[in-house]
Design an enzyme around this catalytic site. Sequence first.
Site, PDB file in Angstrom:
ATOM      1  N   LYS A  95       0.719  -1.253   0.095  1.00 45.53           N
ATOM      2  CA  LYS A  95      -0.205  -0.096  -0.042  1.00 45.53           C
ATOM      3  C   LYS A  95       0.869   1.241   0.075  1.00 45.53           C
ATOM      4  CE  LYS A  95      -3.700  -2.423   2.398  1.00 45.53           C
ATOM      5  NZ  LYS A  95      -2.881  -3.627   2.835  1.00 45.53           N
TER       6      LYS A  95
HETATM    7  O1  LIG Z   1      -8.970  -3.205   1.931  1.00 44.45           O
HETATM    8  C1  LIG Z   1      -8.047  -3.991   2.082  1.00 44.45           C
HETATM    9  C2  LIG Z   1      -6.902  -4.065   1.531  1.00 44.45           C
HETATM   10  C3  LIG Z   1      -6.036  -5.006   2.030  1.00 44.45           C
HETATM   11  N1  LIG Z   1      -6.162  -5.852   2.869  1.00 44.45           N
HETATM   12  C4  LIG Z   1      -5.193  -6.785   3.596  1.00 44.45           C
HETATM   13  O2  LIG Z   1      -5.729  -8.011   3.067  1.00 44.45           O
HETATM   14  C5  LIG Z   1      -5.319  -8.882   4.224  1.00 44.45           C
HETATM   15  C6  LIG Z   1      -6.803  -9.678   4.712  1.00 44.45           C
HETATM   16  O3  LIG Z   1      -6.442 -10.432   5.843  1.00 44.45           O
HETATM   17  P1  LIG Z   1      -7.746 -11.543   6.291  1.00 44.45           P
HETATM   18  O4  LIG Z   1      -6.959 -12.376   7.320  1.00 44.45           O
HETATM   19  O5  LIG Z   1      -8.181 -12.482   5.042  1.00 44.45           O
HETATM   20  O6  LIG Z   1      -8.522 -10.644   6.795  1.00 44.45           O
HETATM   21  C7  LIG Z   1      -4.521  -8.387   5.224  1.00 44.45           C
HETATM   22  O7  LIG Z   1      -3.141  -8.452   4.719  1.00 44.45           O
HETATM   23  C8  LIG Z   1      -4.777  -6.798   4.895  1.00 44.45           C
HETATM   24  O8  LIG Z   1      -4.045  -5.935   5.117  1.00 44.45           O
HETATM   25  C9  LIG Z   1      -7.686  -5.717   3.759  1.00 44.45           C
HETATM   26  O9  LIG Z   1      -7.928  -6.496   4.607  1.00 44.45           O
HETATM   27  N2  LIG Z   1      -8.606  -4.771   3.062  1.00 44.45           N
END
Ligand SMILES: O=c1ccn([C@@H]2O[C@H](COP(=O)(O)O)[C@@H](O)[C@H]2O)c(=O)[nH]1
Length: 270
Positions: A95
Amino acid sequence: MDFMQALRQRWSESDSLVCVGLDPEPAKFPPKFTDEPDAIFAFCRDVVDATAEFACAFKPQIAHFAARGAEDALGRLIAHVHAAHPGIPVILDAKRGDIGSTAQHYAAEAFDRFQADAVTANPYLGRDSVQPFLDRADRGVVILCHTSNPGAGHFQDLDVGGRPLYQHVAERVARDWNGHGNCALVVGATWPAQLREVRAIVGDMPLLIPGVGAQGGDVEAVVRNGLAADGAGLLVSSSRAILYASGGDDYDEAAALAAKALRDGINRHR
Ligand SMILES: O=c1ccn([C@@H]2O[C@H](COP(=O)(O)O)[C@@H](O)[C@H]2O)c(=O)[nH]1
């Protein structure tokens, strides 16, 4: 082969829209890793190897490595994906977003140091902040559009000239920033109505969809609202629900089952 070609080939070969997120949290690792000095690499490598069959991409999240001084493990993990699972793209979730002179170093970090195939970027500073990433035509730039978190709408839904801000991001990226065809957008699974709007704006552009699994997003709603006309177009990302499907020594088998279940759940609605 560039990022978009690799992604399209992988979608077709794997019959999967699942992106396996790699968010290592050592406190959640199984007991066998307690005295393992290279635990972050070893755990993630095992999950990569167990889930590769069901993955269209892998998405390591950089903070989970950097917070523990494990950037070296991140580099070796990405190298492992390229060597052991060639053809599966790696999206570095960083990001990034800064003024151009700094952003060029972020681009070098993602693409040259870590050899990621794509990186997530924040558009808030404007085009010049993303340009160093866009200029790497063979790599993907995955731009935040409508994020999955509860506060996503605080700014992203604000009315700007009659349309919410996130729709301006979608339109600007699709119309102006995608000259090399290397852009994708992030839209949270937790916002299906916004996902539908974004898909209508961007045509077949790939969408990275975090928010299923631990964040509770609905898989059927994602597919119904986000699928591209060609039946692909989505990278449905899940991290914790796959990585920590079991806290025991069957973590790799459990991760594979969770990734397979997500793939099958998505495909049921395609
Ligand atoms: O809008 C967003 C952008 C990035 N993320 C990232 O994705 C994963 C989600 O992890 P889970 O364990 O599947 O919930 C995490 O690395 C976030 O930094 C997001 O969740 N939302």
